[in-house]
Design an enzyme around this catalytic site. Structure first.
Site, PDB file in Angstrom:
ATOM      1  N   SER A 252       7.534 -16.383  25.412  1.00 51.33           N
ATOM      2  CA  SER A 252       8.746 -16.328  24.165  1.00 51.33           C
ATOM      3  C   SER A 252       9.831 -15.709  24.404  1.00 51.33           C
ATOM      4  O   SER A 252      10.042 -14.974  25.446  1.00 51.33           O
ATOM      5  CB  SER A 252       7.942 -15.923  23.017  1.00 51.33           C
ATOM      6  OG  SER A 252       7.947 -14.648  22.863  1.00 51.33           O
ATOM      7  N   LYS A 253      10.946 -16.054  23.678  1.00 46.75           N
ATOM      8  CA  LYS A 253      12.195 -15.287  23.735  1.00 46.75           C
ATOM      9  C   LYS A 253      11.976 -13.844  23.964  1.00 46.75           C
ATOM     10  O   LYS A 253      12.955 -13.157  24.563  1.00 46.75           O
ATOM     11  CB  LYS A 253      12.925 -15.692  22.563  1.00 46.75           C
ATOM     12  CG  LYS A 253      13.474 -16.766  22.502  1.00 46.75           C
ATOM     13  CD  LYS A 253      14.804 -16.972  21.631  1.00 46.75           C
ATOM     14  CE  LYS A 253      15.183 -18.404  21.861  1.00 46.75           C
ATOM     15  NZ  LYS A 253      15.269 -18.953  20.238  1.00 46.75           N
TER      16      LYS A 253
END
Ligand code: GLU
Length: 492
Positions: A252-253
């Protein structure tokens, strides 16, 4: 063309994620390998989150990766439309069929009631599941619900028994219909659920193989009986493992960039992204790791897809990108570097004259061996395209006692000769080496003052490249300036 048909089915609710891009790649490779059809279908049933801009951005990224599609929302095909939002009538028709045959039923439970029962199940240690409250309503009970103003959703009546998924990667996966519960296929606002739309579309579009992430396995358990109820042949499934961040969590980010477009902007080449995503998906039989897209398609086999999750390793991607930068067609690479050089102020304009472009090609040829990502190109091309400045650490080499002598010899040669090509550059270096060897000036002691005199830096491409790229007059000016500085250092 074979009968094999696969689809990539993004939801246009964000930019193309690197994990989703991997699913697209696996489908594409399989289609190419089997000479089948690669379909793009846009799953935009969530009207509040889907946008046409995201759809365009996803298609743009797919095209950038070279994963061209045979059928899709922009190019059409025999099984269109390819946007789910344009297929609502069809879904309604299929729901009506299921209602008529008793394989679906109307459910009048309100969201609040469902939530209450979900909580109650959890509180007693049961898995959340629809309990079948409306499964067998009589006509009177239904009439009562309607009179209360309740708006029905439609649920699929999941047949009792075992559900078996034949997974080409994982073998047989068994579910009991008990754990699944009757699920919604049409919401109370008349919109289809994901499950219904996917199954109808895969059925109608004659999809033969569904390759998607393992996070869809429980969805597949719902889809298999629905395919059967609707009279479609059930496609074969292959669920690929997830990509994880270095800490073992889903990528994820917080682990860094996840959008394919972000990698493009940083200067990763599509062939490196494809190569890396493929390596994350299966281990090639050969020891080499650098593959073109065509080679990947040849090497691919669905059964090879790895069952275990892969950790995203940016260092490996960087290494592969460097390898592909070295292999890329030089003119194409030059064109890809231009925007970075314009942004850094090293080029005035993206449009270059033929002569300037050819010179830039030489610069890129000289520096590409240093690059990990294209956005680094200004750092290395500066010595050719920027104004000549002698860096502080580089100036140290000009303080050496022999520096004026070396630079004078270089200047003499440059003044005596015309334009130097790469071979001439090698010859010049050979002459200087021969001249200074008897004086004991060799190795770094010789080429560092030369390098600093020509580029102002201690780092850069091989000197014959430098001699070839610099305009003769510019080279002379630079060496004169460095010589001046070297002489000043001596007299201090
Ligand atoms: N639209 C789904 C997603 O973006 C893909 C569903 C599928 O491949 O069946 O996750």
């Amino acid at each position: 063309m074979s009968d094999i048909r696969v689809r990539f089915a993004p939801s246009p609710t964000g930019h193309l994620h690197i994990g989703t891009a991997r699913t697209a790649l696996l489908n594409w490779l399989f289609a190419r390998k089997e000479e089948g059809t690669f379909i793009v279908r846009v799953e935009d049933t969530d009207r509040s989150r889907s946008t046409i801009e995201f759809e365009e951005s996803i298609l743009e990224d797919l095209a950038w990766m070279g994963l061209y599609w045979d059928e899709g929302p922009d190019i059409g095909g025999d099984f269109g439309p390819y946007r789910q939002s344009e297929r609502f009538e069809l879904y309604q028709k299929k729901v009506d069929e299921l209602l008529r045959s008793g394989q679906a039923y109307r459910c009048y439970c309100t969201p609040e009631e469902l939530e209450e029962r979900r909580k109650a199940r959890l509180a007693t240690g049961l898995m959340p599941k629809y309990e079948g409250t409306c499964r067998n309503l009589t006509a009177e009970q239904e009439a009562e619900c309607i009179s209360q103003g309740r708006k029905p959703a439609v649920r699929f009546r999941v047949p009792e028994g075992k559900i078996i998924i034949h997974d080409l990667v994982r073998g047989e996966i068994e579910f009991s219909s008990e754990v699944i519960g009757d699920f919604i296929i049409l919401r109370s606002d008349g919109s289809p659920s994901y499950h219904l739309a996917v199954v109808v579309d895969d059925g109608e579009m004659k999809v033969t193989h569904v390759i998607r992430g393992e996070d869809h396995i429980t969805n597949t358990a719902k889809h298999v009986p629905l395919f059967e109820a609707l009279g479609y042949s059930v496609p074969k499934f292959a669920h690929n493992a997830m990509i994880l961040g270095p800490d073992g969590g889903k990528l994820s980010k917080r682990h860094g960039a996840t959008a394919v477009s972000a990698y493009r902007q940083m200067g990763y080449l599509p062939e490196a992204i494809n190569n890396y995503l493929a390596l994350l998906s299966w281990a090639p039989e050969e020891t080499r790791e650098v593959f073109s897209l065509e080679k990947l398609a040849k090497a691919f086999a669905i059964e090879k897809i790895s069952k275990s999750p892969a950790i995203f390793d940016i260092n490996k991607l960087n290494w592969l990108n460097g390898q592909h930068i070295r292999l890329a067609d030089l003119e194409r690479l030059t064109n890809l570097c231009i925007p970075y050089l314009v942004d850094a102020g090293l080029l005035a304009d993206r449009e270059l004259s033929r002569k300037d472009f050819e010179r830039l090609v030489k610069i890129i040829e000289a520096v590409r061996g240093n690059l990990t990502v294209l956005s680094e190109v200004p750092m290395y091309a500066r010595i050719f395209l920027g104004t000549f400045e002698i860096e502080q650490d580089a100036a140290e080499w000009l303080k050496k006692t022999h520096a004026p002598e070396v630079l004078t010899a270089l200047l003499d040669i440059l003044e005596a000769r015309g334009k130097l090509n790469f071979e001439d550059g090698r010859e010049v270096m050979g002459i200087l080496r021969d001249n200074f060897k008897p004086l004991g000036i060799t190795g770094k002691n010789l080429f560092m003052p030369i390098r600093v005199g020509l580029t102002g830096s201690t780092k850069g491409p091989e000197l014959p490249f430098v001699l070839n790229i610099l305009e003769r007059d510019d080279a002379i000016k630079r060496v004169r300036k460095a010589l001046q500085k070297a002489k000043e250092a001596q007299s201090r």
